[in-house]
Design a protein around this motif. Sequence first.
Motif, mmCIF file in Angstrom:
data_model
loop_
_atom_site.group_PDB
_atom_site.id
_atom_site.type_symbol
_atom_site.label_atom_id
_atom_site.label_comp_id
_atom_site.label_asym_id
_atom_site.label_seq_id
_atom_site.Cartn_x
_atom_site.Cartn_y
_atom_site.Cartn_z
ATOM 1 N N MET A 204 -26.627 -72.706 -5.227
ATOM 2 C CA MET A 204 -26.022 -72.777 -6.428
ATOM 3 C C MET A 204 -26.179 -71.559 -7.159
ATOM 4 O O MET A 204 -26.873 -71.962 -8.464
ATOM 5 N N THR A 205 -26.184 -70.261 -6.593
ATOM 6 C CA THR A 205 -26.531 -69.194 -7.522
ATOM 7 C C THR A 205 -25.741 -69.034 -8.785
ATOM 8 O O THR A 205 -24.515 -68.986 -8.731
ATOM 9 N N ASP A 206 -26.693 -68.899 -10.149
ATOM 10 C CA ASP A 206 -25.906 -68.760 -11.304
ATOM 11 C C ASP A 206 -26.299 -67.384 -11.897
ATOM 12 O O ASP A 206 -27.426 -66.864 -11.509
ATOM 13 N N ASP A 207 -25.394 -67.245 -12.745
ATOM 14 C CA ASP A 207 -25.775 -65.705 -13.617
ATOM 15 C C ASP A 207 -26.170 -66.215 -15.012
ATOM 16 O O ASP A 207 -25.842 -65.701 -16.045
ATOM 17 N N TYR A 208 -26.901 -67.377 -15.416
ATOM 18 C CA TYR A 208 -27.167 -67.851 -16.706
ATOM 19 C C TYR A 208 -28.061 -66.843 -17.048
ATOM 20 O O TYR A 208 -27.766 -66.349 -18.250
ATOM 21 N N GLU A 209 -29.155 -66.067 -16.655
ATOM 22 C CA GLU A 209 -30.034 -65.431 -17.060
ATOM 23 C C GLU A 209 -29.325 -64.218 -17.740
ATOM 24 O O GLU A 209 -29.508 -63.650 -18.629
ATOM 25 N N ALA A 210 -28.428 -63.578 -16.665
ATOM 26 C CA ALA A 210 -27.881 -62.222 -17.007
ATOM 27 C C ALA A 210 -27.016 -62.617 -18.118
ATOM 28 O O ALA A 210 -26.606 -61.823 -19.090
#
Length: 523
Positions: A204-210
Amino acid sequence: MKNNIKDMGMVLGIALLLIVSFYGWSSYETNYKITFIERKESPDGRTAVIFQMRGEPTNSPLNILPDSDRTKGRVIVERDGEKIKTEDFTVFNQGASLQTDNWEVTFYPGGVEIILKDMPYEGTADTGDKNGEGDASQTAAEEGQHIVVYYDGTETFSGYREEEVISEIIERYDGKVSYLKKEDGRYYFQADGFEFSVSDDLQMTDDYEASYFDHLAEQFSYGHNRITEFEKSENENGETVYVPVIGFHGRQPGEAESFGNACCDLVEDLQETVGFEQIGYFGEDRRRYFDITPYLENYDRTKFYNAIYNSIEQDSLEEWRYYEEEAGNDTEISGNTSSMGVSDEMPEEWKDYGADCFYQKKDGTELRMVGVDRAAGSSYYVLLESENGVNTSVVNRDPYLGHGGGAKWIDFLEGEEIGFSCLSYSGGSKGALYRTEDGGKSFEEITWPSASRELPDGTLYNPFIMPDKVWEENGALYMLVGQGPDGDYYEDGVWVSGLYESKDMGKNWTYLQVTEVKDTRTW
């Protein structure tokens, strides 16, 4: 005699039995003995990953045996008490026993990911041999030592249900996000002030940090009218860090002051939240970094601002000279110049145009800065030659290199080849200096260093932003740079300008001192 032969046979038999037994024991110890190393369980207790060592590691001092520096292992994955996967592996381990540093295990709702890691020789790269040449050990990725086990027993991941993704991501971020939608195979969530997306993969790879750092950069950019971004990198400990990179608008008057204040605001607004230790600036190919750590303890804005001011002043001067040198090299190679060259052909309507400033040559002709176009309150100029008050030919169709403003003056040295001109801009409050060494056929923009005067609050700035004149004296050039119509800088109660010197005919300048001048400002 027969007894002797019989006794000898018994001895040989016993010896052979001992050899076979030793070989069998050694083979078992080396290849088949199972030793428990570690058991890791998922947070919900349903999944367990068990690591075992197979046999004992062999370590040949001469490193001549196959796999002499490798250690054999086995990983077992259990789900709800049942074994669902068993896989053997070897790792490059310097002939040592398996250890917990040889793997990472991550549990996900749909499966478990196991990454096996080699251990490098001391003093070499992670995947290098004893000589650091990198061919005695392959990386885990090259050997395929990346084990993924799906709980449903399939070989490929078939995706999550929507409710599983929503539940996992909301839990991942402690209930501080809300679900928005699914679009083009990705799930979208709302965080505090920004959106981020989630891939439908095992992790469930997310781009929250970026997305978070993009949001911070965007907010800071809006508030300071300069492009800001966060550069992702790794520090010396292999940890992910984000370094803010602030846009620098170039060596124009007031930019060093504005940039310094922006850096102060950045530290005061975001350093505690983000935890960065450097500030970056300039383009990616010429990136510079300023270490802020010496200024964080007992933070003093003036001290930090002055350090940033001095750093950007020096660095931008070096960058200016670098790009000027590069431009010069390109000109030498291509044969191009910055101007359109002399031309006898001139639009008929230009013949009677008046000049904003001019230089009268020794032969009686004039070089005139003539505005032929106007946009957004600025004029765009051509350099014309005139005789008897009539413009006769074009010397340069773009003397100010595409910049608009107000032409204040143009002047030449004794030989009338090297000359200078000032273009005011920003409503006439600032000035730029242009230099020619071929009588006006081509120009280049010239910068000058900050005088670094100190304001009453202790901060540095450069009040001298308007070139007023250039002259030659005793083999050197001198330039007087004033404060412009908006200046308000006095020293010892008198109105001053900055005096600069050049020893290379005006290509580079050095600040000398302040000098008292008459205040010609009108109110």
